[in-house]
Motif scaffolding. Structure first.
Motif, PDB file in Angstrom:
ATOM      1  N   VAL A   1      65.842 141.618  35.415  1.00  0.00           N
ATOM      2  CA  VAL A   1      66.953 142.543  35.671  1.00  0.00           C
ATOM      3  C   VAL A   1      67.428 142.336  37.114  1.00  0.00           C
ATOM      4  CG1 VAL A   1      67.683 144.951  35.838  1.00  0.00           C
ATOM      5  CG2 VAL A   1      66.095 144.251  34.023  1.00  0.00           C
ATOM      6  N   ALA A   2      68.699 141.997  37.260  1.00  0.00           N
ATOM      7  CA  ALA A   2      69.291 141.860  38.597  1.00  0.00           C
ATOM      8  C   ALA A   2      69.711 143.244  39.083  1.00  0.00           C
ATOM      9  CB  ALA A   2      70.488 140.924  38.553  1.00  0.00           C
ATOM     10  N   ILE A   3      69.382 143.549  40.337  1.00  0.00           N
ATOM     11  CA  ILE A   3      69.651 144.878  40.902  1.00  0.00           C
ATOM     12  C   ILE A   3      70.657 144.766  42.035  1.00  0.00           C
ATOM     13  CG2 ILE A   3      68.644 146.836  42.127  1.00  0.00           C
ATOM     14  CD1 ILE A   3      66.040 146.288  40.631  1.00  0.00           C
ATOM     15  N   GLU A   4      71.660 145.652  41.994  1.00  0.00           N
ATOM     16  CA  GLU A   4      72.686 145.661  43.038  1.00  0.00           C
ATOM     17  C   GLU A   4      72.961 147.106  43.427  1.00  0.00           C
ATOM     18  OE1 GLU A   4      77.434 144.867  43.098  1.00  0.00           O
ATOM     19  OE2 GLU A   4      76.206 143.166  42.446  1.00  0.00           O
ATOM     20  N   HIS A   5      73.127 147.348  44.727  1.00  0.00           N
ATOM     21  CA  HIS A   5      73.510 148.680  45.205  1.00  0.00           C
ATOM     22  C   HIS A   5      75.027 148.763  45.229  1.00  0.00           C
ATOM     23  CE1 HIS A   5      69.528 150.226  46.442  1.00  0.00           C
ATOM     24  NE2 HIS A   5      69.243 148.937  46.486  1.00  0.00           N
ATOM     25  N   PHE A   6      75.572 149.709  44.465  1.00  0.00           N
ATOM     26  CA  PHE A   6      77.017 149.852  44.286  1.00  0.00           C
ATOM     27  C   PHE A   6      77.515 150.867  45.304  1.00  0.00           C
ATOM     28  CE2 PHE A   6      80.885 151.329  42.170  1.00  0.00           C
ATOM     29  CZ  PHE A   6      81.419 150.136  41.676  1.00  0.00           C
TER      30      PHE A   6
ATOM     31  N   LEU B   1      73.266 153.625  42.896  1.00  0.00           N
ATOM     32  CA  LEU B   1      74.372 154.261  43.609  1.00  0.00           C
ATOM     33  C   LEU B   1      73.928 154.903  44.922  1.00  0.00           C
ATOM     34  CD1 LEU B   1      76.353 155.852  40.653  1.00  0.00           C
ATOM     35  CD2 LEU B   1      76.290 153.500  41.475  1.00  0.00           C
ATOM     36  N   TRP B   2      72.867 154.384  45.515  1.00  0.00           N
ATOM     37  CA  TRP B   2      72.462 154.844  46.834  1.00  0.00           C
ATOM     38  C   TRP B   2      72.348 153.630  47.757  1.00  0.00           C
ATOM     39  CZ3 TRP B   2      69.261 154.837  42.550  1.00  0.00           C
ATOM     40  CH2 TRP B   2      68.117 154.037  42.592  1.00  0.00           C
TER      41      TRP B   2
END
Length: 837
Positions: free
Chosen positions: A185-190, A341-342
Motif C-alpha cells: 500500500v502506497a501512503i501519501e499525505h494529502f 489527511l494530516w
C-alpha cells in the motif's frame, strides 16, 4: 470463501493444540486474516469443549452481526441456529446455538448472572487491542472465574495490533501469531488548503482518488454526523462521485441490519463504491473491493467529561497502530493506495490508550461491588483516584453503602445496563407516566444536542421531542437527532415497562424532579442576594448565563456545568419542585448544631444550621459550643490552615525530620509516616483528642502537641531513632555538637549537616556516619569566627589536599588558634591558645 483460503488457516491446528494443553491463549493476527470467523469454527470439535458453547466478545454491533452471519453461512445454516448473536436490544440465539457472538455489555451481564458459566466452554475476546473498558472488565471477571470456579474454561485474547508479549505475560499464556496476507500500500499525505475545514478536504481527497485509482474507496471519518455531511456533499451535482455514477454508502453501528449487510457485500451491478465509515471498519469487518483508503486521522472515543459527569465521545487523533490498520485495508485484494489527511510531520501515539485510564468509572465500580471483589487481574489496573470518585458518587446515588458494598437499590440499577446516574433516575419514577418521561430523558442525555440554538434548559429539548412526535418539529431542532432520540426512548420504554410516551402537558418541574435523582450532587438553591448564582449540594457555586431560561427558579438541578475556578457556568439544567425534593430526599434535609472555624476571628463559631447536603438553608447562633463539635472543628481548621498553625518547637521539627530521614534510609525499621499529608489524613486519631474542651487553636500547648506526635512511635522505636539519627554527636575536642536534619520541598530527606570548628576535628581521619553507617554527615568546617571554610563529606581528602592551603590563609588571620602542620596527630580543641603563647 473456503476455510483454506484464509491466512489464519495454517495456524488453526496449532491453536487447537495449544488450547488442548493450556487454558489461555494470546492470538495475534492482522485484519483480514480470518481470526474472527475461523477460530470459533475450528474449536467446535475440540474434546475439551465437550459440546458446550463458545462465546465470543465482539466490541461492535456491526461486527457482531457480520461475524455471526458469515459463520452461519459457512455452516450452511441461518443466524440463530448453530451460530447466533446477542447485542443491545436484539437477540438471535436458540437452544441449538453453539457459537454465540455478543457485545461487551452482554458478556458482563452473563458473567454477573452466572459466574459458573454453565454450558460455556470458551470465551474469546476479539479485537482486544481496542482496549474498551467493558472488554478489560470482562477479561478480568473471566480470569477470576477461571482461577476460582472453572479451571476447564478456555480464554483466548485475539488482536490485530497489540503488545502481545506483555499481554501473554500478564495472562501467563502462550502466544501465537499469524502473518496474514496483504499487498503493498502506497501512503501519501494529502495536504489541506489554507484555512480548509476537514470535510472539504475529505471531499477533494475522495474525488482525487476516484479519478486516479481503480477500485472502491473507503473513507474513515470520526462519526455519524461527518458521514451524513460528506454523503450529502458527494451527492451534489458536479461532484466527482455523482458525475461518475459511484455509489456512496455509509457504515456505522446505528445502521439497520439490511443496510449494514448491503455494505459488506460486493455491489450487485459492479459499480464502484465509496464507503463512508467510522472506525468500525478498522479491523472488525471485511469490505470487498477496496483499493483506496482516505483517512481523516480521527475517531470518536470515550473521554471523561467533568462538565456532565459522564464519559463522552470526543473526536481525537488516532494512534499509529490504527493508522497502519486503516491503510492496510487498501491492500486486501491488490496493491492499494492510502491518503492521510494530516501533515507528515504530525506524530501519533504508538498505541491506543486503554479506556480504563481515561473514562469515568462509576459503572466499573458498581460492577466490581456486585462481583464482591475489586482486586481482580486487570491488564491495566483502574486509577485509584478515579475509582474513589466513582465510589463516592455511587454512595450519593444509594448504590453503595458506607462500607462500599452494593445495596439492593444498586443491584436494580446495575440490571438496567446504563450509567448509574441514569439508572438511578429511571428507578426513581413513581408511575408509568414518569417512567416514560425518564426514558425520554435517558435518551436525550445520551444523545447529541437536538437544538440548533443555544439553550440551557432540558425542558426546551423535551418540548422539541414532543413536537417531533406530533409531526410539528420546528426549524430550531435537528430532525435526524430527534428521530434517533425517539427511537432510543422507545427501546428504553420497552425495557422499563412504560406503555406509551409521556403526555405533552407536563408540569414545569417534571423533568427536574427526575433529573435530581441522576445528579443529587448538583441540586442547587438560588443565592439569597443574586438570582443568577446557585449553591450546589456538593458545596460548589454555579452561575446562570444572562439569557438563561432558569433565571429566578428557587431550586434547579444542573446536569452539565463548565467547571471554572470560582463559579461554574451552568450549561444544562432543569427546575426542581421543592416539595417533591423534600419528599424524595427527606434524609438530606437536616437541622443540627454545627461549629465552624472563623478565619477572621481565629475562633470557633457555634450555629444551629438547617441544610440540604452542602446547601445552608438557614443558620442562627447556637449559644454554647458543643465540646465534641469544637474539637472536630479545630482539627478541621488545622487541615485548612496547614500544620504550621500548630505550636512547633525547633526541637520537634528536628525530631520529625530525623524520623522521616530514617524512614527513607532504613525502611526495614518500619517507622510510621510523619509527613504533612499523612498527619493531616490521620488527624482525627492523634490531633482531635488534644482539642478536648478547647475553643481556640492557641489553647494547644507545645508540650502536649510534641508528646502526641512522639507517641506515634512506641518506646523501642523512639530509642532506635536516638541511636541511629542522634540529635548531637561527640567530636574529638570532647564537645557534643548538633546535627542538623532537613527535609526537601517534596518531603525527601536532605544530607544531615554537622557544623563544627575545624580545630575540633584534629586527629579524626574519616567522616562521621549515622544511620548504622549508611549516611555520612556533611561537614561544615568553620573558622574560629564560625564562618564556613569548607563543606565536605570527605574529611580525609580535606586534610590531605585542602587543609595546607586553608592553614596558610588562616594562620595569620587567627594567630591565637592552633594551625598545626600535621592535623592528623594534633590535639583537637575548642579553645584558643592562652594570651602570650
Amino acid at each position: 470463501m473456503s476455510a483454506t483460503a484464509f491466512p489464519i488457516s495454517p495456524l488453526l491446528p496449532e491453536i487447537v493444540r495449544s488450547l488442548d494443553a493450556h487454558s489461555r491463549l494470546v492470538l495475534e493476527a492482522p485484519p483480514g486474516a480470518g481470526k474472527t470467523t475461523q477460530v470459533p469454527l475450528a474449536l467446535l470439535d475440540a474434546p475439551w469443549l465437550a459440546g458446550r458453547r463458545i462465546v465470543m466478545l465482539e466490541p461492535r454491533r456491526v461486527a457482531a452481526r457480520s461475524a455471526a452471519m458469515f459463520m452461519a453461512r459457512q455452516l450452511g445454516g441461518e443466524v440463530g441456529d448453530s451460530v447466533g448473536y446477542r447485542i443491545r436490544f436484539e437477540t438471535r440465539v436458540s437452544a441449538r446455538t453453539r457459537i454465540e457472538v455478543v457485545t461487551e455489555g452482554i458478556l458482563t451481564r452473563m458473567l454477573q448472572d452466572d459466574p459458573m458459566l454453565e454450558g460455556i466452554g470458551a470465551l474469546l475476546f476479539d479485537e482486544f487491542h481496542e482496549r474498551h473498558l467493558a472488554g478489560d472488565l470482562g477479561l478480568a471477571l473471566a480470569l477470576d472465574v477461571q482461577s476460582g470456579l472453572r479451571e476447564d474454561l478456555r480464554i483466548v485474547a485475539m488482536s490485530a495490533t497489540l503488545d502481545g508479549e506483555r499481554l501473554a505475560q500478564c495472562l501467563d499464556a502462550p502466544r501465537l501469531s499469524s502473518q496474514g496476507r496483504s499487498f503493498p500500500v502506497a501512503i501519501e499525505h494529502f495536504p489541506a488548503r489554507r484555512d480548509e475545514a476537514l470535510l472539504p478536504q475529505v471531499r477533494r481527497a475522495v474525488e482525487h482518488a476516484l479519478a486516479r485509482h481503480p477500485g472502491d474507496v473507503l473513507v474513515f471519518l470520526p462519526g455519524r454526523r461527518e458521514i451524513s455531511q460528506l454523503e450529502a456533499a458527494l451527492a451534489q451535482a458536479g461532484s466527482g462521485a455523482q458525475a461518475t455514477g459511484v455509489e456512496v454508502l455509509a457504515l456505522h453501528g446505528d445502521l439497520p441490519v439490511e443496510q449494514q449487510a448491503r455494505v459488506l457485500q460486493p455491489a450487485a451491478d459492479g459499480r464502484r463504491r465509496v464507503v463512508l465509515a467510522t472506525n468500525v471498519a478498522e479491523s472488525s469487518v471485511t469490505l470487498p473491493g477496496v483499493r483506496v483508503v482516505v483517512d481523516s486521522g480521527l475517531a470518536r472515543e470515550p473521554r471523561y467529561d467533568p462538565n456532565s459527569g459522564f464519559s463522552r465521545l470526543d473526536a481525537v487523533a488516532i494512534s499509529q497502530a490504527s493508522a497502519d490498520q486503516r491503510a492496510g485495508r487498501a491492500g486486501r485484494v491488490a496493491e492499494g493506495f492510502a491518503y492521510r489527511l494530516w501533515p507528515a510531520s504530525q506524530r501519533l501515539e504508538p498505541q491506543r490508550r486503554p479506556e480504563i485510564m481515561q473514562v469515568e468509572l462509576a459503572g466499573l465500580a458498581l460492577e466490581l461491588a456486585a462481583w464482591g471483589d475489586a482486586d481482580l487481574r486487570f491488564v491495566d489496573p483502574p486509577p485509584s483516584g478515579a475509582m474513589a470518585a466513582a465510589r463516592e458518587l455511587l454512595q450519593r446515588l444509594d448504590a453503595l453503602d458506607a462500607q462500599a458494598r452494593i445495596t439492593p437499590h444498586g443491584r436494580r440499577m446495575l440490571a438496567l445496563g446504563t450509567h448509574p446516574r441514569l439508572a438511578a433516575m429511571l428507578l426513581a419514577a413513581r408511575d408509568d407516566g414518569e417512567r416514560a418521561l425518564a426514558c425520554d430523558l435517558a435518551a436525550l442525555v445520551e444523545a447529541r444536542d437536538p437544538l440548533r440554538a443555544r439553550s440551557d434548559g432540558w425542558r426546551e429539548r423535551w418540548l422539541a421531542l414532543a413536537a417531533f412526535r406530533s409531526g410539528r418539529a420546528g426549524g430550531d431542532a435537528h430532525r435526524g437527532t430527534l428521530a434517533t432520540v425517539d427511537a432510543a426512548a422507545k427501546q428504553w420504554r420497552r425495557r422499563a415497562g412504560a406503555k406509551a410516551p409521556p403526555r405533552a402537558d407536563l408540569p414545569a418541574h417534571a423533568l427536574g424532579d427526575l433529573l435530581a435523582h441522576a445528579f443529587p450532587d448538583r441540586i442547587g438553591r438560588v443565592h439569597a442576594r443574586d438570582p443568577q448564582r446557585y449553591q450546589l449540594g456538593n458545596g460548589r457555586m454555579a452561575r446562570l448565563a444572562d439569557d438563561s431560561t432558569l433565571r429566578g427558579e428557587p431550586w434547579i438541578v444542573a446536569s452539565e456545568l463548565r467547571l471554572e475556578a470560582k463559579d461554574s457556568l451552568l450549561l444544562r439544567g432543569a427546575a426542581v419542585d421543592e416539595a417533591r425534593l423534600r419528599e424524595d430526599f427527606a434524609t438530606h434535609f437536616v437541622e443540627r448544631d454545627e461549629v465552624r472555624w472563623d478565619a477572621g476571628r481565629r475562633a470557633l463559631v457555634g450555629e444551629r444550621v438547617r441544610r440540604f447536603d452542602g446547601i445552608v438553608l438557614d443558620a442562627r447562633p447556637a449559644g454554647r459550643v458543643d465540646p465534641v463539635l469544637a474539637a472536630q472543628a479545630l482539627s478541621d481548621a488545622v487541615a485548612a490552615l496547614g500544620l504550621d498553625a500548630l505550636p512547633w518547637s525547633e526541637g520537634l521539627r528536628q525530631w520529625r525530620a530525623r524520623v522521616q530521614s530514617l524512614r527513607a534510609w532504613l525502611p526495614e525499621l518500619g517507622l510510621p509516616d510523619l509527613s504533612d499529608e499523612t498527619l493531616l489524613a490521620t488527624r482525627d486519631d492523634w490531633l482531635r483528642p488534644l482539642f478536648a474542651g478547647a475553643t481556640r487553636l492557641d489553647a494547644l500547648s507545645a508540650e502536649a502537641f510534641g508528646e502526641a506526635l512522639r507517641a506515634r512511635l512506641d518506646w523501642a522505636l523512639r530509642q532506635r531513632v536516638e541511636q541511629l539519627a542522634p540529635a548531637r554527636i561527640a567530636v574529638p575536642s570532647g564537645q557534643e555538637r548538633r546535627i542538623e536534619y532537613a527535609l526537601g520541598a517534596d518531603g525527601a530527606p536532605q544530607a544531615p549537616v554537622l557544623a563544627v570548628k575545624l580545630q575540633e576535628l584534629f586527629g579524626l581521619a574519616e567522616t562521621p556516619r549515622i544511620a548504622d553507617g549508611r549516611m555520612p554527615l556533611t561537614l561544615h568546617l568553620l573558622s574560629p569566627a564560625g564562618r564556613p571554610l569548607q563543606v565536605t563529606q570527605d574529611l580525609r581528602g580535606f586534610w590531605e589536599r585542602t587543609y595546607p592551603e586553608v592553614r596558610r590563609e588562616m594562620k595569620g588571620r587567627y594567630p591565637r588558634h592552633p594551625w598545626p602542620e600535621d592535623p592528623w596527630n594534633a590535639t583537637a580543641t575548642h579553645r584558643a591558645k592562652p594570651r602570650g603563647t
